[in-house]
Design an enzyme around this catalytic site. Structure first.
Site, short mmCIF file in Angstrom:
data_model
loop_
_atom_site.label_atom_id
_atom_site.label_comp_id
_atom_site.label_asym_id
_atom_site.label_seq_id
_atom_site.Cartn_x
_atom_site.Cartn_y
_atom_site.Cartn_z
N THR A 105 7.57 5.50 1.80
CA THR A 105 7.94 5.46 0.29
C THR A 105 9.39 6.76 0.08
O THR A 105 9.22 7.61 1.10
CB THR A 105 6.53 6.16 -0.31
N ASP A 106 9.78 6.76 -1.08
CA ASP A 106 10.88 7.64 -1.30
C ASP A 106 10.36 8.92 -1.62
O ASP A 106 10.64 10.17 -1.50
CB ASP A 106 11.56 7.19 -2.71
N GLU A 107 8.80 9.02 -1.91
CA GLU A 107 8.24 10.17 -2.03
C GLU A 107 8.23 11.26 -0.78
O GLU A 107 7.83 12.33 -1.01
CB GLU A 107 6.79 10.13 -2.45
N TYR B 229 -0.56 12.76 -0.66
CA TYR B 229 -0.26 11.50 -0.43
C TYR B 229 1.20 11.49 0.43
O TYR B 229 1.25 10.88 1.65
CB TYR B 229 0.00 10.69 -1.72
#
Ligand SMILES: NC(=O)c1ccc[n+]([C@@H]2O[C@H](COP(=O)([O-])OP(=O)(O)OC[C@H]3O[C@@H](n4cnc5c(N)ncnc54)[C@H](O)[C@@H]3O)[C@@H](O)[C@H]2O)c1
Length: 329
Positions: free
Chosen positions: A117-119, A141
């Site tokens: 993910t970009d996160e 997360y």
């Protein structure tokens, strides 16, 4: 191609499986733990073999990987709010589960693609992250997802396993569990319920239609260089409050339904990915946000049989815990 798709009963995994069967005629084994977010219904009518198990179950993984040419791992706990309240499952699945899968892939010498993910890059005020940007996750997360990415890379450097990482921006589309922003707002708008917007709603996300992400993953699996990571960003960015206003307009509901609630702790303000590297493999997003959002609203309108059991089950308790005290009427 024969694929082992872990977490294939979830939102992106099931869309990926659908695209692979339709456009590539792949043979697919799905291994999924069926957490609250994973549903057999997401694979209804698809010709796939199904193994009900967690990726942390080495024996089940060892059986499911037999004959596979590649492993694609979507299996994850994916909701940031839940990672703040109960981080344990995030550590088990992302750290331990990913390790079990990597060991199995190594034992069988098969290509391994980790969906990320970009996160993992954290928040960025302006400009976009590239694959060389440092990982700076802010929630349990994203921190456990970043840990998984590092473990995957270590299997390339240490053991020569053919690994790939695909980091997507915020996905939306059919079959997304309604705890996530877009389906949550669509279902509330269709029901005339209040729409809880975190803080000022000016958190900016880079929206990627799920089938575009599925095709990017396929492109990276086929043409990516082992050991590399590829960012996959959507074609349009939009602040959450505008996403909500667009949904209200598409549903014919009133903006008075918007209710600002206390922001999530550590809420990242903006995510943005540069996608030049994956475009170099011949991928391009096909769906602009305005079109994909209209299609998504249409899908939820027409598929009440899919979401009705969710809205009346565990989700209701979650929703009450999360927003109940702050939502009026
Ligand atoms: N949704 C997004 O916007 C987005 C964006 C970029 C990347 N991703 C990544 O894509 C992947 C899939 O996300 P999603 O939105 O489809 O999530 P989801 O929550 O809809 O689905 C996750 C799936 O994984 C399964 N699962 C969870 N723990 C498992 C375990 N231990 N073993 C086996 N299966 C398990 C669940 O049952 C479910 O089917 C995740 O790795 C996520 O980090 C998501």
């Amino acid at each position: 191609m024969r694929l082992l798709v872990c977490g294939g009963a979830g939102f992106i995994g099931s869309n990926f499986v659908r695209v692979r069967l339709r456009e590539h005629g792949d043979e697919v084994v799905v291994l999924d733990k069926l957490t609250y977010a994973g549903r057999r219904e997401n694979l209804a009518g698809l010709d796939v073999a199904f193994v009900h198990a967690g990726i942390e179950d080495a024996a089940a993984v060892g059986g499911a990987i037999e004959g596979a040419e590649a492993v694609v791992n979507f299996a994850a706990e994916t909701h940031v709010d839940r990672s703040i309240a109960e981080p344990d499952a995030f550590v088990t699945t992302h750290a331990f589960g990913t390790w079990v899968l990597l060991e199995a892939a190594r034992a069988h010498g098969v290509r391994y693609l980790q969906v990320s993910t970009d996160e993992v890059y954290g928040s960025i005020e302006s400009g976009s992250f590239t694959e060389r940007s440092p990982l700076a996750p802010s929630s349990p997360y994203s921190a456990t997802k970043a840990g998984a990415d590092l473990l995957v890379s270590s299997y390339f450097h240490t053991y020569g396993l053919k690994t790939l990482i695909c980091r997507g921006s915020n996905n939306y589309g059919p079959y997304q569990y309604p705890e996530k922003l877009i389906p949550l707002m669509v279902l509330n708008a269709l029901h005339g319920d209040r729409l809880p917007v975190y803080g000022d709603g000016m958190q900016v996300r880079n929206w990627l239609y799920v089938e575009d992400f599925a095709r990017a993953i396929g492109q990276v699996l086929a043409h990516g260089a082992p050991g590399e990571a590829y960012n996959v960003g959507g074609p349009d960015e939009c602040p959450n409050i505008e996403v909500v206003q667009r949904i209200l307009a598409l549903c014919g509901a009133d903006e008075a339904l918007i209710e600002h609630v206390t922001d999530r702790p550590g809420h990242d303000r903006r995510y943005s990915l540069g996608s030049e590297k994956v475009r170099g493999l011949g991928w391009q997003a096909r769906t602009r946000f305005a079109d994909g959002l209209a299609e998504t609203v249409r899908w939820y309108r027409e598929n009440a049989a899919w979401w009705e059991p969710i809205r009346s089950g565990e989700y209701r308790e979650y929703y009450q815990r999360q927003y109940g005290s702050q939502i009026k009427g």
